[in-house]
Design an enzyme around this catalytic site. Sequence first.
Site, mmCIF file in Angstrom:
data_model
loop_
_atom_site.group_PDB
_atom_site.id
_atom_site.type_symbol
_atom_site.label_atom_id
_atom_site.label_comp_id
_atom_site.label_asym_id
_atom_site.label_seq_id
_atom_site.Cartn_x
_atom_site.Cartn_y
_atom_site.Cartn_z
ATOM 1 N N HIS A 84 52.783 42.219 19.125
ATOM 2 C CA HIS A 84 53.090 41.342 21.121
ATOM 3 C C HIS A 84 52.085 39.424 20.625
ATOM 4 C CE1 HIS A 84 51.860 44.790 22.328
ATOM 5 N NE2 HIS A 84 53.139 45.051 23.007
ATOM 6 N N HIS A 102 47.578 40.184 25.632
ATOM 7 C CA HIS A 102 48.719 39.642 25.584
ATOM 8 C C HIS A 102 48.489 38.155 26.207
ATOM 9 C CE1 HIS A 102 50.298 43.770 25.556
ATOM 10 N NE2 HIS A 102 49.530 43.549 24.489
ATOM 11 N N HIS A 119 54.677 40.464 30.354
ATOM 12 C CA HIS A 119 53.723 39.299 30.168
ATOM 13 C C HIS A 119 54.739 38.266 29.557
ATOM 14 C CE1 HIS A 119 49.854 42.218 29.727
ATOM 15 N NE2 HIS A 119 50.474 42.063 30.739
#
Length: 188
Positions: A84, A102, A119
């Site tokens: 991420h 995130h 996200h």
Amino acid sequence: MKPVLAALPLLLLAACSTTSSSPAPTGDAPAAAATPEVDSATVALASASGSLVSGKLSAMAMDGGVHFVGDIGGLAPGSTHGIHVHEKGDCSAADASSAGGHFNPDARPHGNPQGGSHHAGDMPNITADGNGVARVNVHVDGMTLGGAAGTNVIGRAVVMHAQADDYASQPAGNSGARIACGVIRAGG
């Protein structure tokens, strides 16, 4: 004289007030500042949480987002891992917790970046080959290399996790410890 003395505290209060249009601090991480747009960036991933994982990614501005390519080694053969973009470009903590959560400028729930709400920093899982090397070749829509502060990922971190992202658990996909971390830096 009495009316002047009575008005003095009001005048002092008015003189001490500010007319700032900036919101009050909330305790959240500050947003990355807008920076000049660039065509490419690099990410040098270093081990975290006692792992031996490291690698290098290149990032290119492309088709309304950022495309990441590169190799990450030191993994168990055939293992799958969450990866991420995180909100802070700080990998100084031994467990990479300093990178924050995130990257999520739109305050959406965590999810699968290949469908549904997620996200902005959520990426597809990556899987290591028989030699323990994961080849990254992923496009992430909605982020930029520089430009507007809300979508800019220059100066943020890429974090790799010990386990696969389940794309369902909130707030981060239950992907385990942070095993590698690197800051996204402008240029090649």
